[in-house]
Design a protein around this motif. Structure first.
Motif, PDB file in Angstrom:
ATOM      1  N   UNK A 194       0.899  -1.147   0.000  1.00 35.82           N
ATOM      2  CA  UNK A 194       0.000   0.000   0.000  1.00 35.82           C
ATOM      3  C   UNK A 194       0.945   1.206   0.000  1.00 35.82           C
ATOM      4  N   UNK A 195       0.993   1.907  -1.109  1.00 36.12           N
ATOM      5  CA  UNK A 195       1.957   2.999  -1.279  1.00 36.12           C
ATOM      6  C   UNK A 195       1.324   4.311  -0.826  1.00 36.12           C
ATOM      7  N   UNK A 196       1.982   4.991   0.124  1.00 30.21           N
ATOM      8  CA  UNK A 196       1.480   6.282   0.604  1.00 30.21           C
ATOM      9  C   UNK A 196       0.961   6.221   2.022  1.00 30.21           C
ATOM     10  N   UNK A 197       0.589   5.028   2.487  1.00 27.33           N
ATOM     11  CA  UNK A 197       0.051   4.901   3.849  1.00 27.33           C
ATOM     12  C   UNK A 197      -1.200   4.063   3.835  1.00 27.33           C
ATOM     13  N   UNK A 201      -3.541   5.417   0.862  1.00 20.13           N
ATOM     14  CA  UNK A 201      -2.561   4.971  -0.122  1.00 20.13           C
ATOM     15  C   UNK A 201      -3.241   4.337  -1.327  1.00 20.13           C
ATOM     16  N   UNK A 202      -2.429   3.596  -2.085  1.00 23.88           N
ATOM     17  CA  UNK A 202      -2.967   2.844  -3.228  1.00 23.88           C
ATOM     18  C   UNK A 202      -2.249   1.515  -3.297  1.00 23.88           C
ATOM     19  N   UNK A 231      -8.791  -2.491  -0.525  1.00 22.11           N
ATOM     20  CA  UNK A 231      -8.264  -1.665  -1.614  1.00 22.11           C
ATOM     21  C   UNK A 231      -8.636  -2.218  -2.988  1.00 22.11           C
ATOM     22  N   UNK A 232      -8.773  -3.529  -3.075  1.00 21.45           N
ATOM     23  CA  UNK A 232      -9.014  -4.139  -4.388  1.00 21.45           C
ATOM     24  C   UNK A 232     -10.495  -4.373  -4.677  1.00 21.45           C
ATOM     25  N   UNK A 233     -11.371  -3.895  -3.779  1.00 20.37           N
ATOM     26  CA  UNK A 233     -12.808  -4.122  -3.953  1.00 20.37           C
ATOM     27  C   UNK A 233     -13.273  -3.499  -5.278  1.00 20.37           C
TER      28      UNK A 233
END
Ligand code: SF4
Ligand code: SF4
Length: 434
Positions: A194-197, A201-202, A231-233
């Motif tokens: 998870x990039x950014x937090x 994030x993403x 995140x992937x929903x």
């Protein structure tokens, strides 16, 4: 004396968000400059580490920006729970600069929440902090201003399911994989990032992703982790469950930080729109003021629904409407909710809810700068237009040399070489072999 032109030539951009070019942001008049050291994303520690290690330089950056915008007051917003760092910063304070100790809640680092918590001023919906006399900038951005040289590195925390949680200064154009290696590597079977937090994030599983001026953190988790699932929903799923399962309890609205600031956003109504025939205006009123903090989806909703994504989709719809048909506010139009103080989301509870509390470690700063013998420096690293390349294949470059220049008619920033070496390729990146 540092000028706006210096800041432009050094390629300084906001290190804590979308990377808005600092020479544009600081070319303004304001009463107060606020240093955003809240770092409310769970597990990230690099801003706290910068304040601990470089208090003089961070405060010097703050003073430079105060001079540029004509501010007489500077406020350093930092969590009171970091007592050691608060004491270090207080020992280095200069005239006109004070510390505001923030609570340990999310999203304390949201610009509008920070302005309210440090000054008591409410930024109206759709407005920026400047409308209430404030300029807000991140710790690392202020440090970059104080360095008085080209921005060639970026600070980030590597956290999550890794051997050692650490904060790192890495050369721009190195990779997230390099940083994770420096942290001792991933411990889980099928690592993703998870990039950014963890909250805003993403998802990414590309470990060759590049370090840019705006990279602030990466959290490594196993692909099977529940946060990764969130995140992937897919849209079809969150739309469908919104329709089928939302009971209208309105917890998502009652805990929404923008609703609590008095903004007209009510995510439970956005959810309701999925199940009822309503007019377009009823459907999307207020959705444009969502800051996508994910608190409604990851923390507030007892049914594990996704009001943030539903609101974000509606926001895109409303942004297609002509400006004159959208809601518009001016300073003083709204005031905060009387329950704001009592409805803040405590970080420990939030970490338990998203199941990352086992990764809660301090992430001290690594002693040396992470550098590599090959970098790929993006000509587009932030909001605004990409820079135009200024070097050719075969050319030798030095650290800090300008290799990309923004179009003078567009928003953008200069790009500099982060290592010395030979340019091996020029496309949307400048490839340099050391
Ligand atoms: S993501 Fe949810 S909680 Fe956050 S601002 Fe948007 S609607 Fe409010
Ligand atoms: S908290 Fe969840 S169930 Fe309650 S109104 Fe919001 S989306 Fe619906």
């Amino acid at each position: 004396m540092v000028t706006i032109e210096n800041i432009k030539r050094w390629g300084v951009v906001g290190a804590g968000g979308a990377g808005f070019p600092s020479h544009v942001k600081f070319d303004a008049k304001a009463e107060i400059v606020i240093m955003n050291g809240a770092e409310c994303e769970p597990l990230l520690h690099k801003d706290k580490e910068l304040l601990r290690l470089y208090p003089n330089e961070c405060i010097e950056g703050l003073k430079i920006i105060m001079d540029l915008v004509g501010a007489s007051r500077g406020i350093i917003g930092i969590k009171g729970k970091y007592k050691e760092v608060v004491d270090v910063v207080k020992a280095h304070l200069v005239d006109g600069v004070e510390v505001c100790e923030l609570g340990n809640y999310y999203p304390a680092g949201d610009e509008l929440s920070l302005v309210f918590d440090t000054t008591g001023r409410v930024v109206a919906p759709g407005n920026i902090p400047l409308t209430v006399g404030c300029v807000v900038s991140n710790v690392e951005t202020m440090l970059n201003v104080a360095k008085k040289t080209a921005v060639t590195t970026s600070f980030l925390t590597v956290a999550g399911d890794v051997q050692n949680a650490i904060s790192i200064e890495a050369v721009i154009g190195s990779t997230l994989g390099d940083c994770i290696q420096l942290a001792g590597g991933a411990l889980c079977e099928d690592p993703v990032m998870i990039v950014g937090g963890p909250m805003m994030g993403r998802f990414s599983d590309d470990f060759s992703e590049l370090i840019t001026k705006t990279t602030g953190g990466v959290v490594v988790l196993d692909r099977s982790h529940d946060l990764v699932r969130k995140y992937l929903r897919p849209k079809v799923e969150y739309d469908k469950i919104a329709k089928a399962s939302c009971d209208g309890c309105s917890f998502c609205t009652e805990l929404c930080p923008r609703y609590l600031l008095g903004h007209p956003i009510e995510p439970h109504k956005n959810m309701r729109s999925k199940g009822f025939e309503m007019t377009v205006d009823q459907l999307i009123a207020g959705a444009e003021f969502c800051c996508e903090c994910n608190l409604c989806s990851f923390y507030a909703c007892p049914e594990d629904l996704d009001p943030k994504n539903v609101s974000a989709d509606l926001r895109k719809l409303i942004q297609q409407k002509p400006k004159e048909e959208r809601l518009s506010f001016k300073p003083g139009d709204v005031d905060h909710h009387p329950m704001l103080e009592y409805r803040k989301a405590p970080i420990p509870k939030l970490m338990r809810k998203i199941q990352i509390d086992q990764f809660d470690r301090s992430a001290p700063m690594h002693k040396s700068v992470l550098t590599t013998d090959f970098v790929k420096i993006p000509l587009s690293q932030h909001i605004g237009a990409p820079a135009d390349p200024l070097v050719r294949v075969g050319e030798t470059v030095k650290v800090g040399q300008i290799i990309g220049r923004p179009d003078p008619s567009k928003l953008g920033a200069f790009v500099h070489a982060s290592i010395a070496g030979e340019v091996t390729k020029v496309d949307q990146y400048i490839h340099i072999k050391g």
